[in-house]
Design a protein around this motif. Structure first.
Motif: not given
Lengths: 766, 387
Positions: A721-728, A730-742
């Motif tokens: 919810m909060y980190l997407w706004r900082f990065v170039s 956002e898919n990167l954040v999604h991908f890494l977070l997905d990876e973590i949950v996975g």
């Protein structure tokens, strides 16, 4: 008529006396007339004939080949009666105007002829008068010559008599001088006016010698000898005493020389005197190293006197001078070395200048001596030494200002808690770079004194060439810039492992500083230097581009390091939070863990920090609506959760790998500690990448219970919810977070994912 | 001279544990242990047929739990140790044990993969290396070049030296060493030194590397802050007794001369994430393999600090053969330290890499997604080292 016309072209050049009043109005018309006449005679402006085809036309009334018959026939054939009439009147008018023109021309030329005749007549009369006067003059001159010859003839006799008398007079004067000489010498001796005595005696000496066969002269000569011996005795006594001043001493020597004393002996004696004197002087100097300028003055006066005294024995003198000069130089050098304070360079430069000037004087007196050469070397050494001192002063100034910045960064943090201190970042940077630039400028100005026009050594080839390019440009300016880059790099290396010693914001600040150097400051400084010192690049010098590249590299390194340090700080928090918890036996998640909130807070403050110094940078396009985005995230997460649930049915163990591998095939490889660009988004992306990758690796090392997995889900959603706004991207954040949950689902003993809606509720509650 | 393409083998499960079958010197064989919380864990015995470029596998069941570390006996091909996680009553415990592989393995190796999967054999448990007082086992180290009777296990902050008796069926702790200090100390990995008559071993905990003397079980030296962050792995140079390589979470690989532990001799920063494993080649110690969670495997050529810093040493009589030969030797530039190759066949973090015990030019790497990749040292480099 033709005759008159022929004259017509001439009036313009003939027009010497000029009827000025008529000319201006007429000239236009007259030129036209002139042109037409010319045309009539087939003359062209350029001179000879220039046949034009239309000029052959017999019907052209202005043309040279005009044939009235053909013209008449043509008119008659072509025109009506009325037209003929018109033509006729027109022709008559033209003829009339031509006639009047011609009359005017004739009149004008006639007038001029008349006035020319008058002038010639007048000249003839005047010449006649002049001839008469010249004749009269030559007669007078002859008379004068005659008279003058007569006068000189009469005065001849008297003239010879007068010459003889004056000769006798001078002889008598000389004799008188000779007779009075002993008395005078005695008096001089009494008054100690030695030089006068010696010069008098010298004048009389040869005369006395010549007439010594006459008894009267002999007496005088003997008397004089006696007196002069006494005088010499006295002088020698005085010389031996040595207590007198240098000037007296050299005078003594001079007089003794004139009295035919043996030069060698005198020279030896004098030098030994001078030596003892100079040595005592040098000792005095050594004892209390006083401003060397005064001593150098005294010194060189000694040199000069010694030179005059002993011009005969060159070798001896050279040895002597070299000996003493060496001694003196060592003192001077010591003195210069003690001149450590970089405060006032002009004093030093002036002192060196004076020193150099004195030595130049020695060089004039003693052309073969190596002394001035050594002196120049000393000056050069002093200059290079000075440049080195300035470099170290600059370096320490730089380090000091860094310490100041550090303190400035540290203090407000104590008083104003939190992120308020970051506001100072940009100002600190600008003040830092301005003060460094000012310092460089002032140092350049000081060093510039070495090459000032009024300084004698400034036009030595060294100071013109090498000093500017190698000394100032290379070893001062370039070295300093290199030092900045190098010390910046050291910040990365020394603090590299622990990351604690250098405050991260300082890294950021320095990185920006280096970047600014790369873009503008370096070229500015070097241009400034080149202009001030007119650097001629005989020797290869470091090009601006190389320096810029170095600065950029340093900036890059610092920024990378900053990312690394900040990433590590966040990573460390995440790692501790994962490692210290018992994930198997945890309770059902009710909140986002405090650590995650802390991570988001830190990311925000870093974002502010970086934002003050670096531009925003480019992001990949966002979906326009952030709420929509979060929704899409839910759905993807839900899909993923479903995927894990499905994959853990024992029937299809292979699918998991297949799915995740396919997923990875389509996503780009992520370099975690990769180089970042000089903008905020890239920096933030770097930091978040490092943090999340750490999170992932830590998760993979743990085993989770059902609620452990759910807690991770909640935490990841919160981060999302909060980190997407900082990065170039956002898919990167999604991908890494997905990876973590996975990964945590994989590592879960009882993978029962939480309902997405519940996660949302928990996260929104904060 | 085309280099052979890498050979890839996929496991069905995630995996971290990889070792070469140390006692085997003819066949190229690797052991891989899987990690699965749901299914029976397995040990894959992977044999690589170098001539035909074919992989033969055998799957053995490891029912005790998911495998975190695996070690093969240097003396007996069939004996191995594992460290595994056991979950019971929602508690996770790490244990270590010595196992024996079924002896009729060879006969099965040529069968098709489908058949071997359908009825896998189980490992035979020889003995547990557990003592509940010492906590969770992190790894087990075999005595290098020994008779396979001694192992060291690292458990929390203890190092235990075990004597295996009665053909491995009994294990007895013969001596222990304990790391004392503030906080919860835990060994992350270790290595038994092949030098000094196998009387030393080194351990890593947090950012420090420590070496211990087995005879007194006391610390010999300690490299504090060897890495900026956690030290993940270390390895001894097989040919230079004072040299040691380490890697860690600061993305660096460092080479140490243990006689001076203030500064590393050399540092590599080629990886872009944590480095999990570092391995010297067993015979040519300039070749160093590193595996990292940036999904890359890097083979470096560290000539300057190897036992052959000037390349292959030329014998005296060879030199005397002629001037030309001598000249040629001189002209040959000494190889510089460099990255030989970066292998990007993995899609996930690579946690382990191992050299083959049979072929010094061959190595395997294992990533978390269960992909095992077998690679060879590039031929050009191989000939350069040999000739």
């Amino acid at each position: 008529l033709i005759l008159i016309r022929r004259i017509a072209p001439s009036p313009v050049p003939m027009d010497v006396e000029g009827d000025d009043s008529a000319l201006p109005e007429d000239s236009g018309r007259r030129r036209k007339v002139h042109g037409m006449l010319k045309l009539y005679y087939g003359l062209n402006e350029e001179g000879k004939s220039n046949e034009q085809p239309q000029a052959l036309d017999p019907c052209d009334i202005n043309g040279p080949h005009f044939d009235p018959e053909i013209y008449m026939n043509k008119l008659r054939r072509e025109c009506t009666l009325a037209e003929l009439m018109d033509q006729e009147t027109c022709m008559v008018k033209q003829i009339r105007s031509l006639d009047s023109d011609m009359q005017t021309l004739v009149y004008e030329n006639y007038n001029k002829f008349i006035s020319a005749t008058d002038t010639i007549r007048k000249m003839k009369n005047d010449f006649k008068k002049m001839e008469d006067e010249m004749d009269c003059l030559s007669a007078n001159m002859e008379a004068i010559t005659d008279f003058s010859a007569r006068i000189s003839g009469t005065l001849q006799d008297q003239h010879t008599q007068i010459t003889k008398l004056s000769g006798v007079h001078t002889l008598l004067r000389k004799l008188q001088f000779l007779f009075e000489l002993p008395a005078r010498l005695n008096k001089c001796l009494e008054l100690q006016a030695y030089s006068q005595a010696v010069s008098s005696h010298r004048r009389a000496r040869c005369v006395l010698q010549q007439y010594s066969h006459l008894p009267s002269f002999r007496g005088i000569q003997d008397d004089c000898h006696a007196i002069m011996d006494k005088l010499a005795q006295e002088l020698r006594q005085k010389f031996r005493d040595g207590g007198t001043s240098a000037k007296d001493l050299s005078e003594c020597v001079e007089l003794l020389l004139q009295l035919d004393e043996p030069a060698e002996e005198l020279c030896d004696k004098f030098l030994s005197h001078a030596r003892s004197r100079l040595e005592s002087d040098l000792q005095g100097l050594e004892a209390e190293i006083r401003p060397h300028s005064s001593s150098s003055r005294r010194e060189s006066s000694f040199h000069r006197s010694s030179l005059t005294a002993a011009a005969a024995s060159d070798e001896l003198l050279h040895a002597f001078v070299d000996d003493l000069a060496a001694c003196y130089f060592s003192l001077v050098e010591r003195r210069i070395q003690e001149e450590k304070s970089v405060g006032d360079n002009s004093l030093l430069v002036r002192a060196l200048d004076r020193f150099h000037r004195r030595l130049q004087a020695v060089a004039k007196l003693l052309p073969g001596s190596s002394v001035p050469h050594h002196g120049t070397e000393i000056v050069i050494r002093a200059a290079t030494e000075r440049v080195k001192q300035y470099l170290s002063a600059l370096q320490s100034f730089y380090m000091d200002s860094l310490t100041d910045v550090r303190q400035a960064l540290a203090t407000p943090r104590l008083s104003v808690a939190g992120g308020a201190s970051h506001l100072g970042g940009a100002e600190l940077l600008s003040s830092l770079s301005a003060s460094i630039l000012n310092q460089i400028k002032s140092v350049l100005a000081s060093v510039h004194l070495f090459t000032a026009k009024d300084i004698t050594f400034s036009n030595k080839p060294y100071f013109k060439g090498e000093f500017c390019s190698q000394g100032v440009r290379e070893s001062l300016v370039v070295s300093f810039i290199k030092f900045i880059c190098q010390s910046s790099r050291q910040f990365c290396e020394s603090a590299g492992d622990k990351g604690g010693s250098t405050p991260p914001i300082l890294l950021l600040l320095l990185s920006r500083l280096c970047l600014d150097y790369e873009t503008s400051t370096i070229s500015y400084i070097l241009t400034l230097t080149d202009e001030q010192f007119l650097v001629q690049h005989h020797t290869p010098v470091t090009p601006v581009t190389a320096l810029c590249a170095e600065a950029r590299e340093a900036a890059q390194k610092l920024l990378n390091h900053y990312v690394k340090v900040q990433g590590l700080i966040i990573s460390q928090m995440l790692r501790k939070s994962v490692e210290t918890r018992d994930w198997v036996n945890t309770i059902e998640p009710r909140n986002v863990r405090a650590v995650m909130k802390r991570v988001v807070e830190d990311a925000t403050s870093i974002d502010v920090q970086v934002g003050l110094l670096y531009e925003e940078g480019v992001r990949k396009a966002h979906s326009s609506d952030s709420s929509k985005r979060t929704f899409s995230v839910y759905s993807s997460s839900r899909q993923q959760a479903a995927r894990y649930a499905a994959s853990y049915t024992p029937s299809a163990p292979l699918d998991t790998n297949l799915l995740s591998n396919i997923h990875k095939l389509f996503s780009e490889r992520i370099d975690i500690f990769s180089s970042v660009e000089f903008n905020k988004v890239s920096v933030m992306t770097g930091i978040i990448k490092i943090s999340l990758k750490t999170f992932l690796e830590c998760v993979r090392l743990r085993t989770f219970g059902r609620y452990g997995l759910q807690q991770i889900q909640v935490d990841c959603h919160y981060l999302q919810m909060y980190l997407w706004r900082f990065v170039s991207d956002e898919n990167l954040v999604h991908f890494l977070l997905d990876e973590i949950v996975g990964s945590s689902a994989h590592r879960c003993l009882d993978p029962a994912p939480m309902e997405q809606s519940v996660i949302e509720v928990i996260c929104e509650r904060g | 001279m085309e280099d052979d393409a890498p050979v890839i083998y996929g496991l069905e499960f995630q995996a971290r544990a990889l070792t070469a079958q140390t006692a085997e010197t003819d066949a190229i064989r690797f052991l891989v242990g899987t990690q699965s919380l749901k299914f029976e864990n397995q040990i894959h015995v992977i044999e690589f047929d170098d001539e035909n470029n074919i992989i033969n596998k055998n799957v053995l069941l490891h029912q005790a739990g998911e495998i975190w570390h695996i070690g093969a006996s240097p003396a007996d091909k069939a004996v191995l140790t594992t460290c595994y996680n056991k979950t019971s009553d929602s508690r996770v415990v790490s244990c270590a044990a010595v196992w024996r592989m079924p002896c009729d393995l060879e006969t099965e190796s040529h069968e098709s993969p489908d058949d071997s999967a359908h009825n896998p054999q189980a490992l035979e448990l020889l003995c547990h290396l557990d003592d509940s007082t010492y906590g969770n086992a992190a790894c087990v180290l075999w005595e290098p070049m020994g008779d396979g009777k001694r192992v060291i296990s690292l458990a929390d902050n203890h190092a235990l030296l075990w004597d295996l008796q009665e053909s491995f069926t009994q294990a007895k702790v013969s001596s222990t060493a304990t790391l004392e200090g503030k906080g919860q100390l835990k060994f992350t990995s270790g290595k038994w030194s092949p030098h000094h008559n196998s009387s030393q071993f080194a351990t890593a905990n947090e950012t420090a590397i420590r070496a211990w003397d087995l005879r007194t079980m006391s610390q010999i030296y300690c490299i504090e802050n060897a890495h900026g962050q956690l030290v993940r792995d270390l390895d001894f140079n097989p040919n230079r007794q004072y040299y040691l390589a380490s890697c860690g979470d600061d993305c660096k690989v460092k080479f140490w001369d243990v006689r001076n532990v203030q500064e590393p001799v050399k540092t590599l920063e080629d990886h872009s994430h944590w480095v999990w494993s570092v391995r010297y080649n067993h015979s040519h110690d300039q070749l160093v393999l590193t595996a990292s969670s940036d999904s890359r495997l890097i083979l470096s050529n560290m000539v300057s600090i190897s036992s052959e810093p000037f390349g292959h040493l030329v014998d005296d009589d060879e030199l005397s053969e002629g001037e030309d030969n001598h000249q040629e030797e001189k002209n040959k530039e000494p190889l510089k330290d460099s990255v030989v190759s970066t292998y990007e066949e993995h899609e996930d973090s690579v946690y382990a890499a191992e050299w083959s015990s049979a072929d010094p030019w061959l190595f395997a790497s294992l990533s978390y997604d269960g992909r095992l990749v077998i690679n060879r040292v590039p031929r050009a480099l191989k000939y350069r080292i040999l000739l």
